[in-house]
Scaffold this active site. Sequence first.
Site, PDB file in Angstrom:
ATOM      1  N   VAL A   1       1.019   4.559   1.373  1.00 18.33           N
ATOM      2  CA  VAL A   1       1.539   5.295   2.529  1.00 18.33           C
ATOM      3  C   VAL A   1       2.499   4.422   3.336  1.00 18.33           C
ATOM      4  O   VAL A   1       3.572   4.881   3.766  1.00 18.33           O
ATOM      5  CB  VAL A   1       0.384   5.808   3.418  1.00 18.33           C
ATOM      6  CG1 VAL A   1       0.932   6.486   4.670  1.00 18.33           C
ATOM      7  CG2 VAL A   1      -0.496   6.780   2.650  1.00 18.33           C
ATOM      8  N   CYS A   2       2.152   3.163   3.529  1.00 15.82           N
ATOM      9  CA  CYS A   2       3.010   2.246   4.278  1.00 15.82           C
ATOM     10  C   CYS A   2       4.377   2.096   3.615  1.00 15.82           C
ATOM     11  O   CYS A   2       5.409   2.026   4.291  1.00 15.82           O
ATOM     12  CB  CYS A   2       2.343   0.878   4.406  1.00 15.82           C
ATOM     13  SG  CYS A   2       0.748   0.914   5.239  1.00 15.82           S
ATOM     14  N   THR A   3       4.387   2.057   2.302  1.00  9.12           N
ATOM     15  CA  THR A   3       5.654   1.908   1.584  1.00  9.12           C
ATOM     16  C   THR A   3       6.549   3.118   1.804  1.00  9.12           C
ATOM     17  O   THR A   3       7.755   2.977   2.040  1.00  9.12           O
ATOM     18  CB  THR A   3       5.391   1.693   0.083  1.00  9.12           C
ATOM     19  OG1 THR A   3       4.539   0.556  -0.081  1.00  9.12           O
ATOM     20  CG2 THR A   3       6.684   1.466  -0.678  1.00  9.12           C
TER      21      THR A   3
ATOM     22  N   THR B   1       0.852  -1.187   0.000  1.00  5.82           N
ATOM     23  CA  THR B   1       0.000   0.000   0.000  1.00  5.82           C
ATOM     24  C   THR B   1       0.887   1.236   0.000  1.00  5.82           C
ATOM     25  O   THR B   1       2.025   1.194   0.489  1.00  5.82           O
ATOM     26  CB  THR B   1      -0.946   0.014   1.221  1.00  5.82           C
ATOM     27  OG1 THR B   1      -0.170  -0.082   2.419  1.00  5.82           O
ATOM     28  CG2 THR B   1      -1.943  -1.130   1.158  1.00  5.82           C
TER      29      THR B   1
ATOM     30  N   LEU C   1       7.967   2.877   5.548  1.00  2.00           N
ATOM     31  CA  LEU C   1       9.037   1.917   5.795  1.00  2.00           C
ATOM     32  C   LEU C   1      10.294   2.252   5.005  1.00  2.00           C
ATOM     33  O   LEU C   1      11.403   1.975   5.468  1.00  2.00           O
ATOM     34  CB  LEU C   1       8.563   0.486   5.535  1.00  2.00           C
ATOM     35  CG  LEU C   1       7.975  -0.169   6.804  1.00  2.00           C
ATOM     36  CD1 LEU C   1       6.610   0.400   7.152  1.00  2.00           C
ATOM     37  CD2 LEU C   1       7.927  -1.681   6.687  1.00  2.00           C
TER      38      LEU C   1
END
Length: 222
Positions: free
Chosen positions: A45-47, A43, A50
């Site tokens: 935003v998560c990418t 997804t 991290l």
Amino acid sequence: MPGILLGDVFPDFQADTTAGTVRFHQFLGDSWGILFSHPRDFTPVCTTELACAASLSAEFAKRNVKMIALSIDSVADHLSWSKDIMACNTEKAGGPLPFPIIADDKRELATLLGMLDPDEMDKDGLPLTARCVFVVGPDKKLKLSILYPATTGRNFTEILRAIDSLQLTAQKKVATPVDWTPGEKVMVIPSLSEGEASQLFPAGITTKELPSGKKYMRYTQV
């Protein structure tokens, strides 16, 4: 209500991760730790989050902080997604992800730690993990917690700043004021008498004069 409060001993859970099976307290050893969850692999935003965390991994290591992430996806998905994460990391593109990701597909750990976001559901109508941040001290106690909804990405530079404050105030009887960064003046805690403060801070103390006449705005350099 599930969750963990400041000062609680953090659960010594065992989990499958991209680095194999981890026992949390053993993983931390004598280090500080940051455990941060995200809603879902693959997804946007998560990418970005991290990838940012990976780019700052050396800064966390300088502070003796071990990093570990978590979501409800499988280890296989985590490993595959890690390549996407590092492709978005301009500093370390193509390299390995410098921290493990926990697979919590049964949501057991997310439930225990109060990480689930009731407003974000998967295709089966089950809640996803929110964007939690837990900072754990070497004594295995929770020192800081932040909870963001799925729609709001975190600021990992601010998390580093908060860790700088946590580590300083764990050693010195001071507090850090708004927007403080390392090297700036800190505040003497109110519980210290003038005599105690003078002994502890030989560099000197500056007290701001206030309309109330109270002498609680005391600054020093450490």
